[in-house]
Design a protein around this motif. Structure first.
Motif, PDB file in Angstrom:
ATOM      1  N   LEU A  53      43.692  21.459 -61.029  1.00 21.39           N
ATOM      2  CA  LEU A  53      42.954  22.577 -61.128  1.00 21.39           C
ATOM      3  C   LEU A  53      42.638  23.233 -62.329  1.00 21.39           C
ATOM      4  CD1 LEU A  53      45.109  24.682 -58.170  1.00 21.39           C
ATOM      5  CD2 LEU A  53      42.995  23.472 -57.933  1.00 21.39           C
ATOM      6  N   MET A  72      37.483  30.435 -55.132  1.00 32.05           N
ATOM      7  CA  MET A  72      38.006  30.405 -56.480  1.00 32.05           C
ATOM      8  C   MET A  72      37.026  31.077 -57.528  1.00 32.05           C
ATOM      9  SD  MET A  72      39.879  27.728 -59.414  1.00 32.05           S
ATOM     10  CE  MET A  72      41.418  27.653 -58.469  1.00 32.05           C
ATOM     11  N   ARG A  89      40.919  18.847 -55.261  1.00 33.97           N
ATOM     12  CA  ARG A  89      41.113  19.499 -54.204  1.00 33.97           C
ATOM     13  C   ARG A  89      40.989  18.883 -52.695  1.00 33.97           C
ATOM     14  NH1 ARG A  89      37.611  23.037 -55.371  1.00 33.97           N
ATOM     15  NH2 ARG A  89      38.935  24.146 -56.819  1.00 33.97           N
ATOM     16  N   GLU A 122      45.698  28.939 -55.927  1.00 32.65           N
ATOM     17  CA  GLU A 122      44.262  29.351 -55.588  1.00 32.65           C
ATOM     18  C   GLU A 122      44.223  30.701 -55.324  1.00 32.65           C
ATOM     19  OE1 GLU A 122      41.990  25.989 -53.674  1.00 32.65           O
ATOM     20  OE2 GLU A 122      41.047  26.044 -55.871  1.00 32.65           O
ATOM     21  N   GLU A 177      47.263  25.575 -52.744  1.00 37.09           N
ATOM     22  CA  GLU A 177      46.775  26.595 -51.908  1.00 37.09           C
ATOM     23  C   GLU A 177      47.449  28.086 -52.499  1.00 37.09           C
ATOM     24  OE1 GLU A 177      47.444  28.613 -47.361  1.00 37.09           O
ATOM     25  OE2 GLU A 177      48.176  26.693 -47.659  1.00 37.09           O
TER      26      GLU A 177
END
Length: 311
Positions: free
Chosen positions: A92, A1, A186, A121, A118
């Motif tokens: 996130l 990321m 994460r 990202e 997932e």
């Protein structure tokens, strides 16, 4: 990321689509997550049937918390099981997004937030031009509901102190304390799956509920046995999942909470009640600009996982 200035609000860089089964309806459901402008927050829209107004992902929209967190709009249409996606957004650091749903609940996926994380990202985070704000707790707030206890306390980090306490020996008492950062979320929370006791699931089936529940999307407990072939992902996956739920439910404050959330025997009802108690007392919090990236992304100071203690 790609990393960005965490003082700025974010959305996602491109649209994401996921399909899975609804854990309560047992029907397939598809969600589409699209970028959104600054200060719009997270909004949900039902796309099946007639078009209805967007439902803001805020505690005022909560219609039920018994089996999952359910949001409802002004027209009465509801969307259930939002907590895992909300946890992915908060974990996130995604502030703004539009979620379109073609059914009454979000897909359960594998019972965790892993697939949401997932896909989000892969889409990438996109920084916006407006500053992010946080809700800073300035004095303790406490809620007690039928033996469960929640507290929000002042802290210089978004911190969670989650304790579960079950009478059965397999789950028992577990505790987890952590500072919430994207890296920690994460790695340590996103993959924690929902869990349930077989006798309770069988009762829900008889009531026409949990029709989509299976070993593919939940950890099933039968006495002193875990029925899933692969067992658990961590010895304390149970408290990790309760922490995941707490992150998602507290995201319904509309902004990240700069404080320590401590809960004992909590669940969706307690989590949402804590948000309401905090934001209903204007002397208990203040809105502040998000701190610099160095402060938000510093290493987790402490992670305490009580793996062995049993009732």
């Amino acid at each position: 990321m790609v990393h960005h200035d965490t003082a700025l609000q974010t959305t996602i860089a491109r649209t994401v689509e996921l399909t899975g089964v609804g854990v309560h309806s047992g029907a397939d459901v598809t969600i589409t997550i699209s970028p959104a402008e600054a200060d719009t927050g997270i909004r949900f829209v039902r796309t099946d049937g007639h078009a209805g107004p967007a439902i803001p992902a805020l505690w005022q929209s909560v219609a039920a918390t018994k089996l999952c967190t359910v949001l409802a709009g002004a027209d009465g249409r509801s969307i259930g099981t939002v907590e895992h996606l909300m946890a992915a957004f908060r974990g996130l650091g995604i502030d703004n997004a539009l979620v379109e749903v073609d059914g009454p609940e979000l897909p359960i996926m594998d019972g965790s937030a892993a697939e949401f994380v997932e896909e989000l990202e892969l889409a990438g985070l996109f920084p916006l031009t407006k500053r992010r704000r946080m809700i800073r707790v300035v004095k303790p707030v406490r809620v007690e509901i039928n033996g469960s206890v929640g507290e929000l306390l002042p802290s210089d980090m978004p911190r969670f102190d989650i304790t579960i306490d079950f009478s059965d020996t397999l789950v028992g008492r577990q505790n987890m304390v952590f500072d919430l950062t994207p890296g920690f979320f994460r790695k340590e929370l996103a993959r924690a799956r929902t869990f349930g006791f077989l006798h309770e699931v069988e009762m829900l089936w008889k009531m026409g509920l949990a029709r989509g529940s299976s070993l593919d999307n939940a950890v099933a407990i039968d006495g002193d046995r875990i029925l899933n072939a692969g067992g658990v992902r961590w010895p304390n996956e149970f408290v990790r999942h309760k922490a995941l739920d707490a992150v998602g439910d507290l995201a319904l404050a509309g902004h990240a909470i700069l404080g320590c959330y401590r809960s004992y025997k909590g669940g969706h009802r307690l989590n949402v009640a804590m948000v309401e108690a905090l934001l209903s007392d204007t002397s208990a919090y203040e809105m502040v600009p998000a701190p610099a990236a160095a402060k938000i992304e510093r290493p987790v100071e402490r992670v305490i996982a009580d793996l062995e203690e049993r009732v």
